[in-house]
Design a protein around this motif. Structure first.
Motif, PDB file in Angstrom:
ATOM      1  N   HIS A 101       0.792  -1.331  -0.005  1.00 59.80           N
ATOM      2  CA  HIS A 101      -0.029   0.023  -0.051  1.00 59.80           C
ATOM      3  C   HIS A 101       0.821   1.270   0.326  1.00 59.80           C
ATOM      4  O   HIS A 101       0.514   2.326  -0.522  1.00 59.80           O
ATOM      5  CB  HIS A 101      -0.958  -0.087   1.131  1.00 59.80           C
ATOM      6  N   THR A 102       2.009   1.320   0.735  1.00 60.12           N
ATOM      7  CA  THR A 102       2.856   2.320   0.613  1.00 60.12           C
ATOM      8  C   THR A 102       3.414   2.583  -0.627  1.00 60.12           C
ATOM      9  O   THR A 102       3.571   3.807  -1.179  1.00 60.12           O
ATOM     10  CB  THR A 102       4.135   2.045   1.564  1.00 60.12           C
ATOM     11  N   GLU A 103       3.654   1.473  -1.413  1.00 59.49           N
ATOM     12  CA  GLU A 103       4.438   1.705  -2.810  1.00 59.49           C
ATOM     13  C   GLU A 103       3.094   2.302  -3.677  1.00 59.49           C
ATOM     14  O   GLU A 103       3.498   3.080  -4.607  1.00 59.49           O
ATOM     15  CB  GLU A 103       4.899   0.263  -3.343  1.00 59.49           C
ATOM     16  N   TYR A 104       1.863   1.785  -3.222  1.00 60.25           N
ATOM     17  CA  TYR A 104       0.937   2.360  -4.435  1.00 60.25           C
ATOM     18  C   TYR A 104       0.930   3.881  -4.166  1.00 60.25           C
ATOM     19  O   TYR A 104       0.667   4.377  -5.103  1.00 60.25           O
ATOM     20  CB  TYR A 104      -0.288   1.618  -3.977  1.00 60.25           C
ATOM     21  N   ARG A 105       0.744   4.177  -3.022  1.00 61.83           N
ATOM     22  CA  ARG A 105       0.604   5.690  -2.576  1.00 61.83           C
ATOM     23  C   ARG A 105       1.785   6.556  -3.057  1.00 61.83           C
ATOM     24  O   ARG A 105       1.516   7.544  -3.497  1.00 61.83           O
ATOM     25  CB  ARG A 105       0.451   5.751  -1.072  1.00 61.83           C
ATOM     26  N   ARG A 106       3.080   5.864  -3.180  1.00 59.59           N
ATOM     27  CA  ARG A 106       4.169   6.491  -3.508  1.00 59.59           C
ATOM     28  C   ARG A 106       4.174   6.772  -4.987  1.00 59.59           C
ATOM     29  O   ARG A 106       4.296   7.908  -5.707  1.00 59.59           O
ATOM     30  CB  ARG A 106       5.390   5.769  -3.198  1.00 59.59           C
ATOM     31  N   ARG A 107       3.733   5.713  -5.709  1.00 55.16           N
ATOM     32  CA  ARG A 107       3.572   5.683  -7.123  1.00 55.16           C
ATOM     33  C   ARG A 107       2.340   6.726  -7.708  1.00 55.16           C
ATOM     34  O   ARG A 107       2.573   7.476  -8.554  1.00 55.16           O
ATOM     35  CB  ARG A 107       2.976   4.250  -7.660  1.00 55.16           C
ATOM     36  N   ARG A 108       1.240   6.523  -6.824  1.00 54.99           N
ATOM     37  CA  ARG A 108       0.114   7.426  -7.321  1.00 54.99           C
ATOM     38  C   ARG A 108       0.569   8.992  -7.094  1.00 54.99           C
ATOM     39  O   ARG A 108      -0.036   9.619  -7.920  1.00 54.99           O
ATOM     40  CB  ARG A 108      -1.105   7.190  -6.510  1.00 54.99           C
ATOM     41  N   ALA A 109       1.228   9.216  -5.899  1.00 56.79           N
ATOM     42  CA  ALA A 109       1.606  10.616  -5.824  1.00 56.79           C
ATOM     43  C   ALA A 109       2.575  11.173  -6.757  1.00 56.79           C
ATOM     44  O   ALA A 109       2.380  12.230  -7.330  1.00 56.79           O
ATOM     45  CB  ALA A 109       2.348  10.896  -4.259  1.00 56.79           C
ATOM     46  N   VAL A 146      -5.061   6.688 -12.330  1.00 55.35           N
ATOM     47  CA  VAL A 146      -3.908   5.667 -11.834  1.00 55.35           C
ATOM     48  C   VAL A 146      -3.453   4.962 -12.899  1.00 55.35           C
ATOM     49  O   VAL A 146      -4.448   4.103 -13.459  1.00 55.35           O
ATOM     50  CB  VAL A 146      -4.079   5.391 -10.370  1.00 55.35           C
ATOM     51  N   THR A 185       0.519   0.693 -11.298  1.00 60.92           N
ATOM     52  CA  THR A 185       0.131   1.347  -9.893  1.00 60.92           C
ATOM     53  C   THR A 185      -1.165   0.877  -9.092  1.00 60.92           C
ATOM     54  O   THR A 185      -0.967   0.469  -8.024  1.00 60.92           O
ATOM     55  CB  THR A 185      -0.154   3.049 -10.111  1.00 60.92           C
ATOM     56  N   ARG A 198      -2.050  -1.698  -5.052  1.00 60.16           N
ATOM     57  CA  ARG A 198      -3.222  -1.374  -4.466  1.00 60.16           C
ATOM     58  C   ARG A 198      -4.085  -2.780  -4.401  1.00 60.16           C
ATOM     59  O   ARG A 198      -4.496  -3.303  -3.311  1.00 60.16           O
ATOM     60  CB  ARG A 198      -4.229  -0.485  -4.886  1.00 60.16           C
TER      61      ARG A 198
END
Length: 304
Positions: free
Chosen positions: A75-83, A138, A142, A146
């Motif tokens: 989930h952290t990687e998803y949020r980083r990529r989304r940002a 997204v 990415t 999620r």
């Protein structure tokens, strides 16, 4: 019941008094437990369940060891990529707005030449359609992170009831010195298992060479990475007498024959994990399960 004390860790990793031990809960012994305790050989090593026909006692020990949260690193990687993607989209927002306005105006002028009373609605509709196409979305790569995090949380819920049967379940463990992680490390009577959750769409299939495919994607590299992660966990825990099994828990796709083994990895539907683990032959006693869970809790850290 006093907490069992295994032999000291030869590598010096035995937890200190300041470290929090895994939880232990106690329930009343049943008649079957009492009978097994009375008939059990008193000279047998309590951690060794390989006896000659004498049933081992069922000890009421529940191990609770926690390191990370299921799906946290994904989930952290998803949020980083989304940002990152949102920042790039925001940077291009001025030209997107200009394009929407220009296309809307052009559509309005064109419509005015044929049906003047519909010029304004036509321009607005065309502009709205282009704005919808140019909205922030997204990327599929990415979104896969999620979905992967959600799959890990579902696998964790499936594994949670095993704790009532003497298993310890740890989640999202970082492998020291690498970027890799282990989704779930499960320690119990059946041994030690490294479980990787996969969220697949479509189907899995085996070719005539015994190679596993997801649609048109060969999964050899994925399976070898999981086997490598299990080997890394084996080295960290230092358990030479047993092998850590590598398991792929699959969500969303059917597994041929309900379960298979490819490249040294057991592949099975995630929903079958509890039954698969409890069907394993008993090779670890409850005291050693608690000791290994404590060892894993100290040697691993959360991936996120």
């Amino acid at each position: 019941m006093p907490r069992p004390q295994p032999d000291p860790d030869p590598d010096g990793f035995w937890p200190s008094c300041n470290d929090q031990p895994p939880g232990v809960s106690i329930r009343p012994l049943t008649h079957a437990d009492l009978a097994a305790l009375l008939t059990h050989d008193h000279d047998q090593d309590p951690g060794d369940t390989r006896n000659s026909g004498v049933p081992a006692p069922v000890l009421a020990i529940r191990v609770q060891a926690s390191v990370g949260r299921p799906g946290a690193s994904a989930h952290t990687e998803y949020r980083r990529r989304r940002a990152t993607e949102l920042a790039a989209w925001t940077h291009s927002l001025p030209w997107r707005i200009a394009a929407v306005l220009a296309v809307g105006l052009a559509a309005r002028l064109l419509a005015a030449q044929f049906v003047s009373h519909l010029a304004a609605p036509a321009g607005a509709i065309v502009a709205a359609g282009l704005a919808w196409r140019l909205r922030f979305r997204v990327t599929p790569d990415t979104m896969a992170w999620r979905r992967g995090a959600a799959g890990e949380r579902r696998t964790a819920r499936l594994l949670a009831p095993l704790e009532r049967h003497g298993w310890a379940v740890l989640h999202d463990l970082a492998i020291p010195g690498t970027q890799a992680n282990i989704d779930h490390l499960v320690i119990g009577p059946g041994g030690v298992l490294a479980i990787d959750t996969k969220q697949y769409r479509g189907r899995l299939w085996l070719d005539h060479d015994g190679l596993l495919w997801h649609g048109r994607h060969l999964l050899v590299a994925t399976l070898r990475k999981l086997r490598w992660a299990a080997d890394q966990a084996d080295e960290l825990l230092g358990i030479a007498d047993i092998q850590i099994l590598a398991i792929m828990a699959v969500h969303g796709a059917n597994v041929p024959w309900g379960q298979l083994t490819a490249d040294g990895v057991i592949v099975a539907p995630a929903r079958r994990m509890p039954d698969l683990l409890q069907a394993l032959p008993t090779i670890l006693g409850p005291e050693r399960v608690a000791w290994l869970a404590d060892r894993a809790r100290l040697r691993f850290h959360a991936a996120a």
